[in-house]
Design an enzyme around this catalytic site. Structure first.
Site, PDB file in Angstrom:
ATOM      1  N   CYS A 382     -11.628 -11.525  45.191  1.00 40.56           N
ATOM      2  CA  CYS A 382     -11.474 -12.891  45.707  1.00 40.56           C
ATOM      3  C   CYS A 382     -11.668 -13.922  44.595  1.00 40.56           C
ATOM      4  CB  CYS A 382     -12.410 -13.111  46.889  1.00 40.56           C
ATOM      5  SG  CYS A 382     -11.779 -14.398  47.978  1.00 40.56           S
ATOM      6  N   HIS A 508     -10.967  -9.002  50.270  1.00 39.00           N
ATOM      7  CA  HIS A 508     -12.286  -8.368  50.104  1.00 39.00           C
ATOM      8  C   HIS A 508     -12.215  -6.893  50.500  1.00 39.00           C
ATOM      9  CE1 HIS A 508     -14.697 -12.003  49.358  1.00 39.00           C
ATOM     10  NE2 HIS A 508     -13.760 -12.604  50.079  1.00 39.00           N
ATOM     11  N   GLU A 510     -14.233  -4.688  49.935  1.00 38.50           N
ATOM     12  CA  GLU A 510     -15.574  -4.168  50.263  1.00 38.50           C
ATOM     13  C   GLU A 510     -15.841  -4.109  51.761  1.00 38.50           C
ATOM     14  OE1 GLU A 510     -14.927  -7.075  48.782  1.00 38.50           O
ATOM     15  OE2 GLU A 510     -16.366  -8.651  49.299  1.00 38.50           O
TER      16      GLU A 510
HETATM   17  N1  GLN Z   1     -13.985 -20.081  46.555  1.00 37.53           N
HETATM   18  C1  GLN Z   1     -12.775 -19.339  46.601  1.00 37.53           C
HETATM   19  C2  GLN Z   1     -11.857 -19.825  47.723  1.00 37.53           C
HETATM   20  O1  GLN Z   1     -12.278 -20.455  48.647  1.00 37.53           O
HETATM   21  C3  GLN Z   1     -13.024 -17.850  46.719  1.00 37.53           C
HETATM   22  C4  GLN Z   1     -13.703 -17.459  47.982  1.00 37.53           C
HETATM   23  C5  GLN Z   1     -14.315 -16.083  47.941  1.00 37.53           C
HETATM   24  O2  GLN Z   1     -14.534 -15.503  46.879  1.00 37.53           O
HETATM   25  N2  GLN Z   1     -14.650 -15.537  49.091  1.00 37.53           N
HETATM   26  O3  GLN Z   1     -10.693 -19.549  47.714  1.00 37.53           O
END
Ligand code: GLN
Length: 540
Positions: A382, A508, A510
């Site tokens: 992410c 994600h 995970e």
């Molecule tokens: N801050 C970033 C976004 O909002 C990544 C978010 C995250 O890593 N969950 O896109």
């Protein structure tokens, strides 16, 4: 008729109610029952999505895009239950629903009270989970510690369940602490007696006590607890500290906890098939053949719970590859101050997880550059992918001022930016791109190799996206866009050629890794590290 198990906690918090609930789910599933699990959180937030990780720990995301408590992660890792937004309720959700109904006038002039209106809403939500899942057994974990003011309505609803459904269909498990007092060299049962006493005042008599303890419980101690707490001796379960959480189902199984539960419910089930779990997970996690060290470059590393699913996924990939994964937690701000070299010299892989806000970002970008330039396997998740893109744009493509508009709204080269639809969003809660989306994987890419297929569904929780205006340029310089959300052309996976393993995902992974079925990206990452360690001739 479905059966309900309520799991409460006493004496102190952090006793592992979540893992206890998940492990009970696991041993019952191994008897052929369909289980589902649910968490009731007593706080007033509607969900944990807006909370700081230091307040709450990881926010776990379900397929349907609910931002939930991290215990749901344990539930999905230990069992095959498919969880949805219904599987986590909070005081905020309950009151929100009741107050909206009151405003609509649905209560026809009645006074709205905790009992019955709030408790009815809680009971309806629990029954809904049963209906949606079609489970034989619903395990309901009640957050907080017995004696807290906040959890009272949930405990009252739990009490009413046995009144409504009949005692033989409801079972109460109380997780408690039996502390060892060092200077007296004694194990003390008094806190447990008091905690069960408090539970009884609310009208709940536990059927099973799960006793967290540092030292084994003697037969005399079990008898004492049994007598004072009015619980059968066999139902006093010893839960000693263990090396790996994945041992817990076996710990319970040894004490025939599954049989105790089945006999309470008068259920006759097939024999357990937990041997596979023992052989494929427990044996391997306890006796790894090799060991590798991975740097984990994040900003909430001081809190064990902040990246729970990522840590677990690394363990799963280690289990699969027969290696212990040692996680070296590195504060991204330290890298920012002292440079990557100092922290990344002794690791064989670098992982940059998700996150929000500018603090620590430049440290993450430096760490990624170090991994890219020194051929160290890298996995970005992410925000980790967004940083990888920024790094590549700045240092491999010479795009000055490349950044995300999250950190620099007027960035000269906004390689990561907001989609049009996100500009309109005003509320912070529940408005990110959330939940599972399809990802089409590019043929012959590294992603295709590790996934072994060309379509996957992965869970999201972010607002910002790769800015497709830069795609051609970055592609020309060697960045491979190996995963895309087809409907909108959004970039989901990037990777590098001519690097042992450089993969980053906007989603994600995970949230979909299990101890007996690791996520392909984690599996591929750890096996790339091991291949490098073994040297080219021995590589698998
Ligand atoms: N801050 C970033 C976004 O909002 C990544 C978010 C995250 O890593 N969950 O896109």
């Amino acid at each position: 008729m479905a059966k309900y198990i309520f799991v409460t906690g006493g004496v102190i918090s952090s006793l592992g109610k979540g893992i206890t609930s998940a492990s009970i789910g696991r041993i019952l599933e191994s008897r052929g029952l369909k289980v589902t699990l649910m968490k009731c959180d007593p706080y007033i937030n509607v969900d944990p999505g807006t909370m700081n990780p230091y307040q709450h720990g990881e926010v776990y995301v379900t397929d349907d895009g609910a931002e939930t408590d991290l215990d749901l992660g344990h539930y999905e890792r230990f069992t095959s239950a498919k969880l949805t937004k219904f599987n986590n309720v909070t005081t905020g959700i309950i009151y929100n629903a009741v107050i909206s109904r009151e405003r609509r006038g649905d209560y026809l002039g009645k006074t709205i009270q905790v009992i019955p209106h709030i408790t009815n809403e809680i009971k309806d939500r629990i029954k809904k989970v049963k209906d949606v899942s079609g489970a034989d057994i619903v395990i309901v974990e009640i957050g907080g510690t017995v004696g807290d003011i906040e959890s009272l309505p949930f405990l009252e609803a739990a009490r009413q369940f046995s009144h409504d459904m009949g005692k033989e269909n409801v079972l109460y498990v109380h997780v408690t602490l039996v502390p060892y007092i060092k200077c007296a060299e004694e194990i003390k049962t008094k806190p447990t007696q008091h905690s069960v006493g408090t539970l009884r005042e609310i009208g709940i008599q536990p059927d099973i006590l799960v006793c967290r303890t540092e030292k084994p419980l003697t037969t005399e101690l079990k008898e004492k607890i049994s007598l004072f707490c009015n619980v059968q001796k066999e139902a006093v379960i010893e839960a000693m500290d263990v090396q790996s959480i994945y041992q817990i189902p076996m710990v319970f199984k040894k004490q025939i906890l599954d049989e105790i539960i089945l006999s309470h419910f008068k259920l006759i089930c097939k024999f357990s098939d937990l041997e596979k779990w023992q052989a494929k997970v427990v044996e391997r996690v306890l006796n790894p053949k090799g060991k590798i060290r991975i740097a984990f470059v994040g900003k909430y590393i001081a809190l064990q719970d902040a990246y729970k699913s990522v840590y677990e996924s690394l363990t799963h990939a280690g289990i699969y590859n027969d290696a212990e994964v040692e996680i070296k937690k590195v504060d991204s701000e330290d890298i920012q101050k002292f440079g990557s070299e100092k922290f990344l010299n002794d690791v064989s892989g670098v992982l940059v997880p998700g996150g929000f806000g500018y603090r620590g970002i430049e440290g993450k970008i430096s760490a990624i550059r170090f991994a890219r330039e020194n051929n160290i396997p890298f996995l970005g998740l992410c925000l980790g992918m967004q940083c990888a893109v920024i790094e590549f744009a700045r240092n491999a493509c010479g795009l000055k001022g490349a950044n995300s508009t999250e950190f620099k709204p007027k960035a000269k080269n906004p390689v990561i930016s907001l989609l049009q639809e996100q500009y309109k969003v005003k509320d912070l809660g529940g408005t990110m791109r959330l939940g599972a989306y399809p990802c089409r994987i590019k043929n012959n890419s590294l992603a295709a190799k590790v996934y072994g297929k060309l379509l996957t569904f992965e869970r999201h929780r972010h607002r910002y996206e790769f800015n497709n205006r830069y795609r051609k340029l970055l592609e020309k310089k060697g960045l491979v866009f190996s995963g895309v959300y087809p409907k909108k052309g959004l970039v989901e996976i990037v990777e590098l050629k001519n690097h042992p393993f450089f993969v980053a995902a906007q989603f994600h992974p995970e949230f979909k890794s299990k101890p007996d079925n690791p996520h392909p990206l984690f599996r591929g990452f750890i096996s790339a590290v091991l291949d490098l360690q073994r040297g080219p001739s021995k590589a698998k």
